[in-house]
Design a protein around this motif. Sequence first.
Motif, PDB file in Angstrom:
ATOM      1  N   ILE A  95       0.849  -1.201   0.000  1.00  0.00           N
ATOM      2  CA  ILE A  95       0.000   0.000   0.000  1.00  0.00           C
ATOM      3  C   ILE A  95       0.882   1.247   0.000  1.00  0.00           C
ATOM      4  O   ILE A  95       1.783   1.381   0.836  1.00  0.00           O
ATOM      5  CB  ILE A  95      -0.960  -0.014   1.209  1.00  0.00           C
ATOM      6  N   SER A  96       0.625   2.134  -0.943  1.00  0.00           N
ATOM      7  CA  SER A  96       1.423   3.357  -1.046  1.00  0.00           C
ATOM      8  C   SER A  96       0.951   4.392  -0.020  1.00  0.00           C
ATOM      9  O   SER A  96       1.729   4.922   0.748  1.00  0.00           O
ATOM     10  CB  SER A  96       1.323   3.856  -2.491  1.00  0.00           C
ATOM     11  N   HIS A  97      -0.338   4.646  -0.021  1.00  0.00           N
ATOM     12  CA  HIS A  97      -0.927   5.537   0.983  1.00  0.00           C
ATOM     13  C   HIS A  97      -2.436   5.363   0.924  1.00  0.00           C
ATOM     14  O   HIS A  97      -2.948   4.655   0.039  1.00  0.00           O
ATOM     15  CB  HIS A  97      -0.536   7.004   0.745  1.00  0.00           C
ATOM     16  N   ALA A  98      -3.134   6.016   1.861  1.00  0.00           N
ATOM     17  CA  ALA A  98      -4.595   5.863   1.902  1.00  0.00           C
ATOM     18  C   ALA A  98      -5.255   7.236   1.868  1.00  0.00           C
ATOM     19  O   ALA A  98      -4.658   8.235   2.268  1.00  0.00           O
ATOM     20  CB  ALA A  98      -4.998   5.106   3.160  1.00  0.00           C
ATOM     21  N   ILE A  99      -6.503   7.261   1.362  1.00  0.00           N
ATOM     22  CA  ILE A  99      -7.259   8.516   1.277  1.00  0.00           C
ATOM     23  C   ILE A  99      -8.633   8.313   1.909  1.00  0.00           C
ATOM     24  O   ILE A  99      -9.293   7.307   1.643  1.00  0.00           O
ATOM     25  CB  ILE A  99      -7.487   8.950  -0.203  1.00  0.00           C
ATOM     26  N   ALA A 100      -9.034   9.274   2.735  1.00  0.00           N
ATOM     27  CA  ALA A 100     -10.365   9.219   3.336  1.00  0.00           C
ATOM     28  C   ALA A 100     -11.320  10.011   2.455  1.00  0.00           C
ATOM     29  O   ALA A 100     -11.297  11.249   2.445  1.00  0.00           O
ATOM     30  CB  ALA A 100     -10.333   9.798   4.750  1.00  0.00           C
ATOM     31  N   ALA A 101     -12.177   9.297   1.713  1.00  0.00           N
ATOM     32  CA  ALA A 101     -13.089   9.972   0.783  1.00  0.00           C
ATOM     33  C   ALA A 101     -14.070  10.872   1.525  1.00  0.00           C
ATOM     34  O   ALA A 101     -14.505  11.897   0.993  1.00  0.00           O
ATOM     35  CB  ALA A 101     -13.847   8.932  -0.041  1.00  0.00           C
ATOM     36  N   ALA A 102     -14.402  10.493   2.770  1.00  0.00           N
ATOM     37  CA  ALA A 102     -15.378  11.288   3.520  1.00  0.00           C
ATOM     38  C   ALA A 102     -14.826  12.679   3.841  1.00  0.00           C
ATOM     39  O   ALA A 102     -15.583  13.625   4.019  1.00  0.00           O
ATOM     40  CB  ALA A 102     -15.746  10.552   4.808  1.00  0.00           C
ATOM     41  N   ARG A 103     -13.499  12.821   3.904  1.00  0.00           N
ATOM     42  CA  ARG A 103     -12.903  14.144   4.182  1.00  0.00           C
ATOM     43  C   ARG A 103     -12.856  14.996   2.921  1.00  0.00           C
ATOM     44  O   ARG A 103     -13.147  16.174   2.944  1.00  0.00           O
ATOM     45  CB  ARG A 103     -11.475  13.975   4.708  1.00  0.00           C
ATOM     46  N   ASP A 104     -12.443  14.370   1.822  1.00  0.00           N
ATOM     47  CA  ASP A 104     -12.297  15.132   0.581  1.00  0.00           C
ATOM     48  C   ASP A 104     -12.298  14.147  -0.591  1.00  0.00           C
ATOM     49  O   ASP A 104     -11.443  13.251  -0.661  1.00  0.00           O
ATOM     50  CB  ASP A 104     -10.967  15.911   0.628  1.00  0.00           C
ATOM     51  N   ILE A 105     -13.249  14.341  -1.500  1.00  0.00           N
ATOM     52  CA  ILE A 105     -13.362  13.398  -2.617  1.00  0.00           C
ATOM     53  C   ILE A 105     -12.377  13.733  -3.745  1.00  0.00           C
ATOM     54  O   ILE A 105     -12.041  12.880  -4.571  1.00  0.00           O
ATOM     55  CB  ILE A 105     -14.826  13.351  -3.134  1.00  0.00           C
ATOM     56  N   ALA A 106     -11.888  14.999  -3.777  1.00  0.00           N
ATOM     57  CA  ALA A 106     -11.046  15.432  -4.904  1.00  0.00           C
ATOM     58  C   ALA A 106      -9.813  14.542  -5.106  1.00  0.00           C
ATOM     59  O   ALA A 106      -9.537  14.118  -6.241  1.00  0.00           O
ATOM     60  CB  ALA A 106     -10.646  16.897  -4.715  1.00  0.00           C
TER      61      ALA A 106
END
Length: 490
Positions: A95-106
């Motif tokens: 895994i390279s990194h993770a994104i929380a879609a609930a914080r920011d979808i962009a």
Amino acid sequence: MNTSDASDVTLHPNPADAADATKAGIVHIGIGAFHRAHQAVYTDVAMAAKGGNWRIIGVSLRSTDIVDALNAQNGTFTLIERHPDGPKARKITSISHAIAAARDIAPVLDALADPAIRIVTITVTEKAYGIDRVSGTVQTEHPAVKHDLANPDTPCGLLGLLVAGLKRRKDAGVRAYTVVSCDNLPSNGRLLRAGVIDFAKHLDPDLAIWITNNVSFPETMVDRITPAATAATRSDAKHLTGLDDPAAIETEPFSQWVIEDAFSDGRPAWEEGGAILVADVEPYERMKLRMLNGSHSLIAYMGQLGGYRYVRDAMASDAFSRLVTLHMENAASTMPPLAGIDFSDYGADLVARFANREIAHETNQIAMDGTEKLPQRIFAPACDLPPGSTRLGTFALCFAAWLAVMHHRINADKTSEVAQQLNDPRADEIISALGDHQDPAVIYEKLAHLPGWMPQQLQDDGVWRSAVIARLSLLMSEGADAALKRELAI
Ligand code: NAD
């Protein structure tokens, strides 16, 4: 506990680590327990063996905790495999990194539009799809679908995200990504394809045509029992690695991934981790249903009657384990040979998995929803046996055990809510059909003919009827142990 692995596990690699030098090629939506124990591991092994820019950007649609935990340790985490002789730890770096879609979808949309991303994998649970299983059309009242149809540029759900990402790629002239569902949905690729195209049709018919012509949705069959992480998971991780790891996850040693080899823009060498790439996943799905799930049902109903709370306790009995092995042989005999699979080895692995003392799987949990499960697990393979086959016995025993469990639960405790105890979507029908009947032949007649359930072939089969009633009589008069011994002729 085995602590010998502690010395060779390091969690926080520096950027010069080999795996860190590769770039992301996959976006994974739904970075929960199963992804980290399954696809992330196959990708880890594939990159270690063959390289390639296939690191994973993990997207969480809801929770933020796992995103923060992974990012704080450069995407790495501890995988604990619960072997019968104790837990073992592995460091996973795919895994390279993770994104929380609930914080920011962009940033999620940017990742989906990035030409470097060539595959999108998914584990968001069955209910998150918002697709009607029969028609394949979108459920317009599903909350995420409803939101995303109204706000296609700021989606929050699976279909909205996939379609928004594909639209950006079409508009920019970028090749489509391959979409790989790893959720336990029947024919998951076909279903998701139908849902994505239908969703796009609501917004932009040209986009729907582009998706139809350009996007591949391979089918998959996934298997690895992965419970939610607990305090014990994190404590074992600390013990084994010496490091605190809030993203640690635990799973069983066994793992399986069968994938339709239909990728429009390449894929990692997942076969290096044991994945099986095939032209048609359906026979593998059938094998899992008949051998794994069918045996699970037999263990569940016979286990309930025999007083076993956990699968592992039933499997600790030699006779029970022999019964399960016999059933797997019978189930295997109903299927043609399969490339890359030895049914005996698969069955032996299943017996070992079921017996694993480290995994607490309740027979009561597997026993629920029998009317949903028995048709594909027990009735379908029983129909495929040749007439007069001696292999019919364990299928008849499983159905007889289900009948006995239903009868027992209805009669056992008149004071509590019977329908709730049956734990079946057709509980009310079962209760009214069974009434106060105590005769095994009548119990069989009453439940075998629930509408739209048992195939006509079995309803018309006198041998099946006699085999089930004989076993039900024995279960009701002498109990599970006697029926089990009779089945094994011991
Ligand atoms: P999990 O609860 O750890 O993770 C589920 C993920 O889906 C999380 O990222 C969560 O945020 C997301 N999610 C849940 N509900 C959602 C919704 N309504 N909308 C959007 N996102 C939602 O569960 P898991 O163990 O990772 O299992 C996920 C799926 O993987 C299962 O439902 C199943 O289809 C498949 N699977 C799991 C196992 C297993 O043993 N855990 C085995 C085979 C297949």
